[in-house]
Design a protein around this motif. Structure first.
Motif, PDB file in Angstrom:
ATOM      1  N   HIS A  35       0.824  -1.211   0.000  1.00 60.24           N
ATOM      2  CA  HIS A  35       0.000   0.000   0.000  1.00 60.24           C
ATOM      3  C   HIS A  35       0.857   1.260   0.000  1.00 60.24           C
ATOM      4  N   GLY A  36       0.196   2.407  -0.165  1.00 62.02           N
ATOM      5  CA  GLY A  36       0.891   3.686  -0.234  1.00 62.02           C
ATOM      6  C   GLY A  36       0.998   4.379   1.110  1.00 62.02           C
ATOM      7  N   PHE A  37       1.693   5.505   1.111  1.00 62.78           N
ATOM      8  CA  PHE A  37       1.924   6.309   2.314  1.00 62.78           C
ATOM      9  C   PHE A  37       0.600   6.799   2.898  1.00 62.78           C
ATOM     10  N   GLY A  38       0.415   6.592   4.208  1.00 64.34           N
ATOM     11  CA  GLY A  38      -0.770   7.112   4.884  1.00 64.34           C
ATOM     12  C   GLY A  38      -1.989   6.215   4.815  1.00 64.34           C
ATOM     13  N   ALA A  39      -1.910   5.154   4.032  1.00 64.57           N
ATOM     14  CA  ALA A  39      -3.051   4.237   3.908  1.00 64.57           C
ATOM     15  C   ALA A  39      -3.041   3.241   5.064  1.00 64.57           C
ATOM     16  N   PRO A  40      -4.207   2.663   5.403  1.00 68.19           N
ATOM     17  CA  PRO A  40      -4.204   1.580   6.385  1.00 68.19           C
ATOM     18  C   PRO A  40      -3.544   0.334   5.802  1.00 68.19           C
ATOM     19  N   ALA A  41      -3.093  -0.542   6.672  1.00 67.59           N
ATOM     20  CA  ALA A  41      -2.361  -1.738   6.239  1.00 67.59           C
ATOM     21  C   ALA A  41      -3.170  -2.600   5.268  1.00 67.59           C
ATOM     22  N   THR A  42      -4.499  -2.547   5.390  1.00 66.76           N
ATOM     23  CA  THR A  42      -5.360  -3.430   4.578  1.00 66.76           C
ATOM     24  C   THR A  42      -5.862  -2.751   3.298  1.00 66.76           C
ATOM     25  N   ASP A  43      -5.327  -1.594   2.967  1.00 66.83           N
ATOM     26  CA  ASP A  43      -5.879  -0.755   1.889  1.00 66.83           C
ATOM     27  C   ASP A  43      -6.072  -1.478   0.558  1.00 66.83           C
ATOM     28  N   LEU A  44      -5.099  -2.311   0.169  1.00 76.11           N
ATOM     29  CA  LEU A  44      -5.164  -2.943  -1.158  1.00 76.11           C
ATOM     30  C   LEU A  44      -5.800  -4.327  -1.153  1.00 76.11           C
ATOM     31  N   VAL A  45      -6.193  -4.822   0.025  1.00 75.07           N
ATOM     32  CA  VAL A  45      -6.743  -6.181   0.120  1.00 75.07           C
ATOM     33  C   VAL A  45      -7.925  -6.415  -0.841  1.00 75.07           C
ATOM     34  N   PRO A  46      -8.833  -5.431  -1.028  1.00 76.53           N
ATOM     35  CA  PRO A  46      -9.951  -5.661  -1.952  1.00 76.53           C
ATOM     36  C   PRO A  46      -9.537  -5.914  -3.403  1.00 76.53           C
ATOM     37  N   LEU A  47      -8.293  -5.607  -3.755  1.00 74.75           N
ATOM     38  CA  LEU A  47      -7.848  -5.870  -5.126  1.00 74.75           C
ATOM     39  C   LEU A  47      -7.827  -7.367  -5.443  1.00 74.75           C
ATOM     40  N   ALA A  48      -7.552  -8.212  -4.446  1.00 73.18           N
ATOM     41  CA  ALA A  48      -7.423  -9.654  -4.712  1.00 73.18           C
ATOM     42  C   ALA A  48      -8.700 -10.235  -5.327  1.00 73.18           C
ATOM     43  N   PRO A  49      -9.881 -10.085  -4.668  1.00 71.26           N
ATOM     44  CA  PRO A  49     -11.078 -10.645  -5.298  1.00 71.26           C
ATOM     45  C   PRO A  49     -11.426  -9.993  -6.633  1.00 71.26           C
ATOM     46  N   GLU A  50     -11.123  -8.691  -6.762  1.00 71.77           N
ATOM     47  CA  GLU A  50     -11.405  -8.016  -8.043  1.00 71.77           C
ATOM     48  C   GLU A  50     -10.568  -8.627  -9.168  1.00 71.77           C
ATOM     49  N   LEU A  51      -9.292  -8.832  -8.901  1.00 71.14           N
ATOM     50  CA  LEU A  51      -8.409  -9.428  -9.915  1.00 71.14           C
ATOM     51  C   LEU A  51      -8.817 -10.858 -10.235  1.00 71.14           C
ATOM     52  N   MET A  52      -9.204 -11.613  -9.197  1.00 61.08           N
ATOM     53  CA  MET A  52      -9.637 -13.002  -9.415  1.00 61.08           C
ATOM     54  C   MET A  52     -10.923 -13.064 -10.243  1.00 61.08           C
ATOM     55  N   ASN A  53     -11.835 -12.118  -9.993  1.00 61.27           N
ATOM     56  CA  ASN A  53     -13.072 -12.088 -10.778  1.00 61.27           C
ATOM     57  C   ASN A  53     -12.802 -11.734 -12.232  1.00 61.27           C
ATOM     58  N   LEU A  54     -11.838 -10.836 -12.443  1.00 58.75           N
ATOM     59  CA  LEU A  54     -11.492 -10.445 -13.810  1.00 58.75           C
ATOM     60  C   LEU A  54     -10.851 -11.597 -14.581  1.00 58.75           C
ATOM     61  N   ARG A  55      -9.966 -12.340 -13.910  1.00 59.81           N
ATOM     62  CA  ARG A  55      -9.264 -13.452 -14.573  1.00 59.81           C
ATOM     63  C   ARG A  55      -9.273 -14.658 -13.634  1.00 59.81           C
ATOM     64  N   PRO A  56     -10.246 -15.579 -13.828  1.00 61.97           N
ATOM     65  CA  PRO A  56     -10.405 -16.727 -12.917  1.00 61.97           C
ATOM     66  C   PRO A  56      -9.149 -17.582 -12.748  1.00 61.97           C
ATOM     67  N   ALA A  57      -8.229 -17.556 -13.717  1.00 64.93           N
ATOM     68  CA  ALA A  57      -6.985 -18.329 -13.571  1.00 64.93           C
ATOM     69  C   ALA A  57      -6.215 -17.882 -12.328  1.00 64.93           C
TER      70      ALA A  57
END
Length: 246
Positions: A35-57
């Protein structure tokens, strides 16, 4: 898709690990996103399901790791804000955003952040039984800076690097190290109207990496300091391309 998320410590960093691997299947690729400066530690966690939905592989074969940066910004009035390294007060206050000059410096705290992240890469490699060549590093903004620094210094090249709205720092060190990463696949994206980290500085980073022989895919988008929907699509494609051939 049965998503699993666990909190764990890898090396000296607290991490969120997200995967949807079939039960008992080891990952074929690990993706570490910072994550970037000032963000909470979990800021990018939602990217995982989004990426998986975009490309099931990606759901079938990838373990995603989201480390929290080691420094707390509670003293700056951001109780959940974290940082990989501190920024000078004049940069924080917006009085001096001279990124051209800043790019020539090695930020104070970068070596400590590098050590922590290198320890994490080593721990991920051991836990998942994956060589470094099956680990992708990347991050947003300051997370992209610290992962670029680590990617250029690891004993072995990782599978790839993703720089999401990052910028050039430690210029002379990076230039010297980049020569040893010829051919490394890099995905870099940046908003043309980014008022936090200027677009021109991102172009300079791209040019420096390209001239050193790295294989940079550069996506400019019309937007500010953010992660764009088209960027997410291209990032998903980049990660699929890093999977071992079947």
């Amino acid at each position: 898709m049965a998503l699993r998320r666990i909190s764990t410590r890898l090396g000296e960093l607290d991490c969120q690990v997200v995967e949807a691997l079939p039960e008992g299947s080891p990952p074929e690729l690990a993706v570490i996103l910072c994550h970037g400066f000032g963000a909470p530690a979990t800021d990018l966690v939602p990217l995982a399901p989004e990426l998986m939905n975009l490309r099931p592989a990606l759901a079938q074969h990838v373990r995603f790791i989201f480390p929290g940066a080691p420094l707390s910004l509670a003293s700056l009035g951001m109780p959940s804000g974290r940082a990989w390294f501190h920024l000078p007060q004049e940069v924080l206050m917006g009085q001096q955003r001279d990124w051209d000059t800043y790019a020539l410096t090695v930020p104070e705290g970068l070596p400590a952040a590098r050590r922590a992240l290198m320890g994490l890469v080593s721990a991920v490699s051991a836990a998942a039984k994956l060589p470094y060549g099956r680990i992708v590093l990347g991050g947003f903004s300051q997370g992209g800076m610290v992962t670029t620094d680590v990617t250029l210094r690891l004993e072995e090249a990782p599978a790839g690097l993703c720089i999401l709205s990052g910028t050039l720092i430690a210029t002379s060190e990076w230039k010297a190290k980049a020569a040893g990463r010829k051919g490394l696949p890099v995905f870099q994206a940046h908003g043309r109207s980014d008022t936090v980290l200027p677009f021109q500085a991102a172009e300079r980073l791209r040019d420096m990496l390209t001239q050193a022989g790295l294989a940079v895919e550069f996506l400019p988008f019309d937007g500010p300091h953010t992660i764009d929907p088209e960027e997410l699509e291209k990032l998903a494609d980049f990660l699929v391309a890093r999977l071992p051939p079947r």
